[in-house]
Design a protein around this motif. Structure first.
Motif, short mmCIF file in Angstrom:
data_model
loop_
_atom_site.label_atom_id
_atom_site.label_comp_id
_atom_site.label_asym_id
_atom_site.label_seq_id
_atom_site.Cartn_x
_atom_site.Cartn_y
_atom_site.Cartn_z
N UNK A 125 75.54 20.10 -57.30
CA UNK A 125 77.10 20.55 -57.30
C UNK A 125 77.32 20.48 -58.81
N UNK A 126 76.80 19.45 -59.84
CA UNK A 126 77.04 19.42 -61.12
C UNK A 126 76.94 20.75 -61.72
N UNK B 70 76.64 23.79 -60.28
CA UNK B 70 77.74 24.78 -60.03
C UNK B 70 78.96 24.56 -60.69
N UNK B 71 79.27 23.27 -61.00
CA UNK B 71 80.55 23.03 -61.58
C UNK B 71 80.41 23.51 -62.95
N UNK B 72 79.21 23.25 -63.69
CA UNK B 72 78.97 23.99 -65.11
C UNK B 72 79.09 25.32 -65.04
N UNK B 73 78.81 26.01 -63.94
CA UNK B 73 78.86 27.49 -63.69
C UNK B 73 80.28 27.82 -63.92
N UNK B 74 80.96 27.18 -62.77
CA UNK B 74 82.49 27.60 -62.81
C UNK B 74 83.07 27.37 -64.06
N UNK B 75 82.62 26.57 -64.89
CA UNK B 75 83.42 26.47 -66.17
C UNK B 75 82.98 27.77 -67.10
N UNK B 76 81.93 28.33 -66.82
CA UNK B 76 81.46 29.59 -67.74
C UNK B 76 80.42 29.09 -68.60
N UNK B 77 79.63 28.04 -68.23
CA UNK B 77 78.57 27.81 -69.00
C UNK B 77 77.62 28.82 -68.96
N UNK C 206 72.62 26.94 -71.49
CA UNK C 206 73.39 25.59 -71.50
C UNK C 206 73.17 24.78 -70.41
N UNK D 91 71.30 21.62 -71.03
CA UNK D 91 72.06 20.38 -71.07
C UNK D 91 72.40 19.75 -69.76
N UNK D 92 72.30 20.40 -68.57
CA UNK D 92 72.36 19.93 -67.35
C UNK D 92 71.05 19.69 -66.47
N UNK E 182 68.08 17.24 -68.93
CA UNK E 182 68.23 15.72 -69.15
C UNK E 182 67.85 14.95 -67.71
N UNK E 183 68.28 15.92 -66.47
CA UNK E 183 68.11 15.17 -65.30
C UNK E 183 66.72 15.26 -64.75
#
Lengths: 294, 329
Positions: free
Chosen positions: A185-186, A188-195, A199, A203-204, A207-208
């Motif tokens: 989900x994070x 998807x959240x980044x995508x919803x922010x327009x990343x 990135x 960034x997401x 690192x994970x």
């Protein structure tokens, strides 16, 4: 709101994280042992010129095949070279090969794995079929073939050959963690922010997926050193006179019945180094295990 | 607000969805060809007015989340139109959509999964600013601090990681991130369903306060009708990819029309030990959205099913403040 300026307060979370990692390390004596071995090995490699009593390449026919003594703690080989000095200088070569190969294999594998797992589709299909091809050929044989094709013999050709067979494993590791993270989900959240894709990937997702990567890298340092030593043992590695552990074992094997020290000490050096990396890698796996972390 | 209408007047409207369809293909066979489709959203139209909360309610798998995501172009719709502030955003490229994305933000359901565990709160809440503005690091820090204050978090939380927070706090972080770009429209996808009841109330009240403070419009997606009832100005009820009832909240609550909506209301637990419910108000499982029932999709479970329900699909009808898709009316 005003800002937090106190250093301790600001980095509280990071400090806690490090403390917790140290706590986990403390409870695992084998990890500490592995880390100690690697630490000593690195120190030996860095300070080789100061530790080694003799020039590792200096021959002395008069003192050939001398058993371990005060002057030569590990004895001398068939050309009268001091084995102790050669083992110490050999640590440089082995570590150099290990770190270089793992660095480049990780760099290539990470980028390709991210691309394959993130974009899926035909690019994934192509990349994965290529890695399948690599897995279908025994890696040592392929590395030998590449070394042979490269004609020249040096530790650099060894590095090139081993890197060439090593990166596909990293593509797999990175791709598999990317596949699960892409759905998270994070992301998807980044995508919803327009990343941007880049990135999100660096960034997401990256690192994970570092934890399994780091464990694999540590374990592979040992494995690469072993393969490189194997290559030089059968004659595909460093040139003559190079104080390379695998080569030393190869040169000493004709005298093993009469001069056991010629192969024992370089062999032990390989053994301890690989053991150290394996212990550290296993320990890291436990420490980075998300089930142990909060 | 007495003139709440399903088809809001153009000037008042912020988002309009027309005949939206999203079918997910099920791939099968050797060549990975689609063998069937999941009709997640099947011909849904709705309109959301500025500063209102549109509550979208329905069971799991009815397509409400898919609908919410297509609005933010996280999922590309198959057909239909999405009009945001008078502009058709259905088919513009993702690049063009970036500018609009600033105005449409999301708060996701699972506060534990929607924050990157490797980023500090400053980086999480500041990320939209990094992507969309040229603010310096110190300006971003100031903005993030402001946002944390707005959602009721403290300054020392700035450098912590998500795992150090409770579910309610994490959802506040999610809300702060959604507010960072000062959007007009926020899609709240089950924002409270992973939280305890007491924390739920806090978050819902926070959302209400923020709405009036920042003039926000919400698309509030939930399976919990009591929560939707509390939050919404307009309620839409979805069943198997179809909007079955939609209208002004008071009207939908007071004069529930569709048998499915009635069943949903009846299934809200009443906290009174003397009151013993009749058990489940509707029986059976939700039919498969791959092969939905003919006619009215609710007819196999509907207590009022008639012959016509099995053959003919009912259209949304009624006066503009309250529409229902049912042959009973």
């Amino acid at each position: 709101m005003e800002r937090v300026t106190d250093f301790k307060e600001k980095h509280d979370a990071k400090i806690k994280e490090i403390k917790y990692s140290l706590f986990l390390v403390r409870n695992s004596p084998l990890t500490i042992l592995g880390a100690l071995i690697i630490l000593i090995l690195i120190l030996v490699a860095v300070f080789a010129p100061y530790i080694a009593p003799y020039d590792p390449e200096k021959t002395n026919i008069l003192a050939r095949l001398k058993p371990p003594s005060k002057d030569h703690p590990f004895g001398t080989d068939d050309l009268g070279r001091d084995i102790f000095s050669r083992v110490i200088w050999g640590s440089r070569i082995s570590l150099q090969i290990g770190f270089t190969v793992v660095f480049f294999a990780t760099a290539i594998g990470t980028v390709l794995g991210l691309i394959a797992g993130y974009f899926r589709g035909w690019i994934d299909e192509i990349l994965m079929r290529i890695t399948d091809m690599f897995f279908a050929i025994p890696s040592l044989i392929l590395a030998m073939a590449i070394s042979a094709a490269l004609q020249t013999r040096s530790i650099y050709t060894t590095m090139l050959a081993v890197t060439f067979v090593w990166w596909p494993a990293y593509v797999r590791i990175v791709r598999s963690s990317v596949l699960s993270l892409v759905e998270s989900q994070f992301v998807e959240a980044a995508r919803s922010l327009g990343a941007s894709n880049r990135r999100i990937m660096f960034k997401h997702i990256l690192p994970n997926s570092l934890a399994p990567l780091l464990v694999q890298m540590t374990l592979d340092l040992g494995a690469v050193i072993l393969v490189a030593a194997g290559l030089s043992f059968i004659g595909f590695g460093a040139g003559p006179n190079t104080p390379e552990w695998g080569r030393m074992v190869a040169e000493g094997r004709n005298y093993m019945t009469t001069a056991w020290w010629t192969i024992t000490f370089p062999g032990l050096a390989i053994f301890i180094t690989v053991l150290g990396f394996n212990l550290l890698g296993d320990g890291l796996r436990d420490i980075l295990d998300p089930r142990l972390r909060r | 607000m007495s003139d709440v209408t399903y088809t809001a007047e153009a000037g008042d409207e912020i988002l309009r969805v027309e005949n939206l369809k999203k079918y997910f293909p099920i791939l099968g066979g050797f060549f990975k060809r689609p063998v069937a489709y999941v009709r997640a959203v099947d011909d849904v139209s709705l309109s959301i007015r500025k500063k209102e909360t549109f509550g979208l309610v329905g069971e799991s798998g009815c397509g409400k989340t898919t609908l919410g995501r297509t609005v933010g172009r996280l999922i590309e719709p198959d057909s239909g139109r999405i009009i945001f502030k008078g502009m058709d955003i259905t088919h513009i490229s993702q690049k063009e959509f970036r500018g609009i994305r600033r105005h449409i933000q999301f708060v996701f359901q699972d506060p534990f999964a929607s924050l990157n565990p490797r980023m500090t709160i400053k980086d999480i809440v500041g990320e939209p600013l990094v992507i969309h503005t040229n603010q310096s690091d110190s300006e971003i820090e100031d903005t993030v601090l402001e946002l944390l204050e707005v959602v009721g978090l403290k300054k020392e939380h700035l450098y912590r990681y998500p795992h150090e927070f409770s579910g309610g706090q994490r959802q506040r972080i999610n809300i702060a991130r959604a507010l960072a770009l000062r959007p007009d429209f926020i899609v709240l996808d089950e924002p409270t369903s992973a939280l305890d009841v007491s924390v739920q109330a806090q978050i819902l009240n926070l959302l209400k306060d923020l709405q009036s403070e920042f003039n926000l419009t919400y698309l509030f997606i939930s399976h919990d009708l009591s929560v939707v009832e509390y939050m919404s100005d307009t309620i839409g009820v979805m069943y198997l990819g179809k909007l079955v009832e939609v209208g002004e909240a008071e009207s939908v609550i007071a004069e529930t029309l569709h048998p499915y909506t009635k069943a949903l209301f009846e299934s809200i637990p009443i906290p009174d030990p003397k009151f013993r419910g009749k058990g489940a108000a509707i029986h059976g499982d939700v039919p498969s959205p791959i092969n939905p029932p003919s006619g009215c999709r609710f007819h196999p479970r509907c207590p009022h099913a008639m012959d016509i329900c099995r053959t003919e699909e009912p259209a949304l009808k009624g006066d503009s403040s309250h529409l229902v898709a049912c042959h009973l009316y």
